[in-house]
Write a protein that holds these residues in place. Structure first.
Motif, PDB file in Angstrom:
ATOM      1  N   ASN A  87      27.289 -35.680  37.102  1.00  0.00           N
ATOM      2  CA  ASN A  87      26.591 -36.816  37.412  1.00  0.00           C
ATOM      3  C   ASN A  87      27.673 -38.073  37.735  1.00  0.00           C
ATOM      4  O   ASN A  87      27.011 -39.383  37.615  1.00  0.00           O
ATOM      5  N   GLY A  88      28.835 -37.834  37.962  1.00  0.00           N
ATOM      6  CA  GLY A  88      29.780 -38.935  37.918  1.00  0.00           C
ATOM      7  C   GLY A  88      30.160 -39.397  36.724  1.00  0.00           C
ATOM      8  O   GLY A  88      30.994 -40.492  36.741  1.00  0.00           O
ATOM      9  N   VAL A  89      29.833 -38.963  35.599  1.00  0.00           N
ATOM     10  CA  VAL A  89      30.176 -39.203  34.268  1.00  0.00           C
ATOM     11  C   VAL A  89      31.316 -38.214  33.717  1.00  0.00           C
ATOM     12  O   VAL A  89      30.945 -37.189  33.666  1.00  0.00           O
ATOM     13  N   LYS A 102      32.521 -31.580  22.713  1.00  0.00           N
ATOM     14  CA  LYS A 102      32.050 -32.322  21.554  1.00  0.00           C
ATOM     15  C   LYS A 102      32.957 -32.036  20.432  1.00  0.00           C
ATOM     16  O   LYS A 102      33.329 -32.836  19.553  1.00  0.00           O
ATOM     17  N   TRP A 103      33.441 -30.758  20.127  1.00  0.00           N
ATOM     18  CA  TRP A 103      34.440 -30.463  19.231  1.00  0.00           C
ATOM     19  C   TRP A 103      35.371 -29.415  19.902  1.00  0.00           C
ATOM     20  O   TRP A 103      35.220 -28.695  20.785  1.00  0.00           O
ATOM     21  N   GLU A 104      36.746 -29.393  19.136  1.00  0.00           N
ATOM     22  CA  GLU A 104      37.863 -28.222  19.650  1.00  0.00           C
ATOM     23  C   GLU A 104      38.491 -27.703  18.374  1.00  0.00           C
ATOM     24  O   GLU A 104      38.592 -28.487  17.363  1.00  0.00           O
ATOM     25  N   TYR A 129      36.844 -33.664  16.768  1.00  0.00           N
ATOM     26  CA  TYR A 129      35.245 -33.944  16.573  1.00  0.00           C
ATOM     27  C   TYR A 129      34.738 -35.059  17.160  1.00  0.00           C
ATOM     28  O   TYR A 129      35.355 -36.149  16.591  1.00  0.00           O
ATOM     29  N   ARG A 130      34.048 -35.139  18.032  1.00  0.00           N
ATOM     30  CA  ARG A 130      33.557 -36.481  18.772  1.00  0.00           C
ATOM     31  C   ARG A 130      31.935 -36.488  18.391  1.00  0.00           C
ATOM     32  O   ARG A 130      31.088 -36.112  19.130  1.00  0.00           O
ATOM     33  N   VAL A 184      29.923 -34.294  25.546  1.00  0.00           N
ATOM     34  CA  VAL A 184      29.627 -35.546  25.535  1.00  0.00           C
ATOM     35  C   VAL A 184      30.369 -36.419  26.366  1.00  0.00           C
ATOM     36  O   VAL A 184      31.547 -36.229  26.874  1.00  0.00           O
ATOM     37  N   VAL A 185      29.835 -37.739  26.391  1.00  0.00           N
ATOM     38  CA  VAL A 185      30.363 -38.673  27.348  1.00  0.00           C
ATOM     39  C   VAL A 185      31.881 -39.193  26.749  1.00  0.00           C
ATOM     40  O   VAL A 185      31.686 -39.407  25.699  1.00  0.00           O
TER      41      VAL A 185
END
Length: 291
Positions: free
Chosen positions: A29-31, A36-38, A69-70, A284-285
């Motif tokens: 949606n344009g964001v 979230k993790w790798e 991790y985010r 995640v954003v």
């Protein structure tokens, strides 16, 4: 074994001057969004002194985990492991972590006959003050002010324990160049300060360990020298590569006359490569610097 485990974290700590986007980006949606993790695995070549001021250098190749991790509060990336406590356009406050690798005194001529240096965990708040550049800009300059408690970890089976090794404080000027594509570059220059307890642990010589060539020595707290680090990194789809070079000096430090200080200047360097084989389906954003 403990040294190998501690050194496995070296690529994360050493490349901390470069904090830049590494994840494959998407868009919802344009964001812009990122995993979230790798998770990945790589190899890392290193060379580093036992401690600043030591004349013994260790080198080798080690496997290391690549983990990113985010979370909303806890972050784990090339900037280290930290918890975000407060964030604004010009000021951030984090709970930051660092550490020191153990030293085998039998392999260090200056310390031979003395107790080994245990691995240590450093934890405490870090303030980040932005001088120029918004988080979305390619070039950014900020001041980093960590104050950390040093916790020595003595492992001995049932006799294992943790004890305070004092406190450390660093004031560092940090520059980051993080283009949307290409190589990321970072440079950080900082001054060291620490309490008497910390300096005595590293550079003090108790009377029972004094010799003809190593007189007893009581260290003082205060200025502990300077350090300059440069680092580069880049992500090629699933492949990450990074390298760093670090120079440091204890010239003029309150302990530079210690018999355990054999060199006033030291260097360390490392090169790593990792393959990212797993990432979360949850996205995640992207953070400001990943936009």
């Amino acid at each position: 074994m403990l040294k190998r485990l501690a050194l496995a974290y070296l690529p994360v700590v050493a490349a901390g001057a470069v904090q830049a986007q590494t994840a494959p980006q998407g868009e919802t949606n344009g964001v812009r969004t990122v995993p979230k993790w790798e998770l990945g695995l790589g190899g890392f070549f290193y060379t580093l002194p036992d401690y600043r001021g030591a004349d013994h250098q260790s080198s080798g190749i080690l496997p290391f985990p690549y983990f990113y991790y985010r979370g909303d509060i806890i972050k784990a990336d090339r900037g280290g492991v930290r918890g975000e406590l407060y964030a604004s356009d010009r000021l951030d406050l984090e709970l930051s972590f660092s550490g020191n690798v153990p030293v085998n005194s039998d392999k260090n001529e200056a310390r031979r006959g003395m107790p080994d240096l245990d691995p240590a965990l450093e934890v405490g708040p870090q303030g980040i003050v932005r001088i120029f550049g918004r988080p979305t800009d390619t070039n950014r300059l900020d001041i980093r002010l960590p104050v950390r408690q040093v916790i020595g970890m003595e492992f001995g089976g049932v006799n294992s324990n943790f004890r305070s090794r004092g406190q450390v404080f660093t004031s560092a000027l940090n520059f980051s160049h993080t283009p949307r594509k290409g190589w990321n570059f970072g440079a950080q220059a900082g001054l060291y300060f620490a309490t008497k307890t910390y300096h005595q642990y590293l550079y003090g010589v108790d009377q029972q360990y004094a010799t003809a060539n190593r007189p007893a020595y009581e260290a003082r707290g205060g200025y502990g020298g300077w350090q300059l680090t440069t680092a580069i990194s880049r992500r090629f789809d699933k492949l990450w590569v990074g390298a760093y070079v670090r120079g440091s000096s204890v010239n003029g430090a309150t302990f530079d006359d210690s018999p355990l200080v054999r060199r006033k200047y030291n260097y360390s360097a490392g090169f790593g490569i990792a393959w990212v084989f797993k990432e979360s389906a949850e996205r995640v954003v992207a953070r400001d610097e990943e936009q």
